[in-house]
Design a protein around this motif. Structure first.
Motif, short mmCIF file in Angstrom:
data_model
loop_
_atom_site.label_atom_id
_atom_site.label_comp_id
_atom_site.label_asym_id
_atom_site.label_seq_id
_atom_site.Cartn_x
_atom_site.Cartn_y
_atom_site.Cartn_z
N ARG A 84 0.82 -1.21 0.00
CA ARG A 84 0.00 0.00 0.00
C ARG A 84 0.86 1.26 0.00
N LEU A 85 1.90 1.28 0.84
CA LEU A 85 2.76 2.45 0.93
C LEU A 85 3.55 2.69 -0.36
N SER A 86 3.77 1.64 -1.11
CA SER A 86 4.52 1.77 -2.37
C SER A 86 3.73 2.49 -3.45
N GLY A 87 2.42 2.62 -3.26
CA GLY A 87 1.57 3.25 -4.26
C GLY A 87 0.93 2.29 -5.23
N ILE A 88 1.31 1.01 -5.16
CA ILE A 88 0.75 0.03 -6.10
C ILE A 88 -0.74 -0.19 -5.86
N GLN A 89 -1.15 -0.20 -4.59
CA GLN A 89 -2.57 -0.41 -4.30
C GLN A 89 -3.44 0.64 -4.98
N SER A 90 -3.01 1.89 -4.94
CA SER A 90 -3.80 2.97 -5.56
C SER A 90 -3.78 2.88 -7.08
N MET A 91 -2.84 2.11 -7.63
CA MET A 91 -2.74 1.95 -9.09
C MET A 91 -3.54 0.75 -9.59
N TYR A 145 -4.31 1.34 -15.21
CA TYR A 145 -2.99 0.71 -15.13
C TYR A 145 -3.04 -0.78 -15.47
N PHE A 146 -4.21 -1.38 -15.39
CA PHE A 146 -4.36 -2.81 -15.68
C PHE A 146 -5.47 -3.00 -16.71
N PRO A 147 -5.19 -2.62 -17.96
CA PRO A 147 -6.22 -2.73 -19.01
C PRO A 147 -6.48 -4.18 -19.39
N HIS A 148 -7.62 -4.39 -20.02
CA HIS A 148 -7.97 -5.71 -20.57
C HIS A 148 -8.00 -6.80 -19.49
N GLN A 150 -7.40 -9.62 -4.96
CA GLN A 150 -8.27 -8.59 -5.49
C GLN A 150 -8.26 -8.70 -7.00
N LYS A 151 -9.03 -7.89 -7.67
CA LYS A 151 -9.22 -8.06 -9.11
C LYS A 151 -7.90 -8.01 -9.88
N HIS A 152 -6.99 -7.14 -9.49
CA HIS A 152 -5.75 -6.98 -10.25
C HIS A 152 -4.52 -7.58 -9.55
N ASP A 203 -4.84 -6.93 5.36
CA ASP A 203 -5.00 -5.52 5.04
C ASP A 203 -6.49 -5.21 4.97
N ASN A 204 -6.96 -4.50 5.99
CA ASN A 204 -8.38 -4.19 6.06
C ASN A 204 -8.77 -2.99 5.20
N GLU A 205 -7.78 -2.35 4.56
CA GLU A 205 -8.09 -1.15 3.78
C GLU A 205 -8.58 -1.48 2.38
N ILE A 206 -8.48 -2.74 1.97
CA ILE A 206 -9.05 -3.14 0.69
C ILE A 206 -10.54 -3.40 0.89
N THR A 207 -11.36 -2.83 0.05
CA THR A 207 -12.80 -2.92 0.24
C THR A 207 -13.32 -4.33 0.01
#
Length: 220
Positions: A72-79, A84-87, A100-102, A195-199
């Motif tokens: 999460r801190l790396s910024g990947i979660q927000s991406m 950022y992950f088409p198709h 999670q989906k991605h 990680d409880n921050e993922i919905t």
């Protein structure tokens, strides 16, 4: 496409994993740097593609920080979006990451996995070898990342680590490989994601996607 052709696991952009860089005891907040194996370390999170080139690197978190918090801190979660992950593409990781989906991870082996779930885990594990090889190449070339880093300033260590990662990519791009690949010892019991921050919706979409992919792989 390389991952799909080699390992029959579709739509993989890259594989993600973390590794610990052994350091000397820090002067400040030393207890925060003690990892689960009991030594002082700074974490390096890497995402690599099928050529073993790093497409994202993040270093600097103390050894005690959980892999999903580093994620999460790396910024990947927000991406983790369609931009950022088409198709319907994704990363692949181990059980330390939240499904999670991605981000696709293996089924937890509770002793009651179906044949289709075991097949999915086997395919994912085979595809994930690329991140283990990439980390092995990095530490094989830069032995200070393998043994114990001589640096003592924790504010400068992440810069050194990322510099090594950049040089790793330059070597890959110039086909300058090494034969002495280090096999990084894995924990027998991987750290379980927390990680409880993922919905709940993100997790639900991950479950649906993994189930659909499990069925598809089993039909092939």
């Amino acid at each position: 496409m390389d991952v799909q052709n080699k390992h029959k696991f579709p739509k993989v952009i890259g594989a993600i994993d973390g590794t610990h860089i052994h350091i000397h005891k820090p002067k400040k907040h030393a207890e925060s740097y003690i990892n689960r194996k009991g030594y002082y370390s700074i974490q390096l999170q890497i995402i690599c593609d099928s050529t073993l080139k790093f497409i994202h690197c993040y270093a600097g978190q103390p050894g005690s920080v959980h892999d999903m918090r580093v994620f999460r801190l790396s910024g990947i979660q927000s991406m983790c979006t369609e931009n950022y992950f088409p198709h319907d593409s994704h990363l692949i990781g181990d059980a330390a990451y939240t499904l999670q989906k991605h981000v696709l991870v293996p089924y937890r082996n509770n002793g009651h996995l179906t044949a289709a779930q075991i097949n999915y885990n086997t395919r994912l594990s085979s595809a994930r070898v690329m991140i283990e090889r990439a980390i092995g190449l990095l530490k094989g070339r830069f032995r200070s990342l393998l043994d114990k880093l001589y640096m003592k300033r924790t504010d400068l260590i992440p810069q050194y680590i990322i510099t090594c990662c950049v040089l790793h990519n330059i070597c890959i791009l110039n086909n300058d490989l090494i034969d002495d690949v280090i096999i990084i010892e894995r924990n027998n019991i991987p750290e379980i994601a927390n990680d409880n921050e993922i919905t709940a919706l993100d997790k639900e979409r991950g479950v649906e996607k993994r189930n659909a992919l499990t069925y598809m792989l089993n039909e092939r």
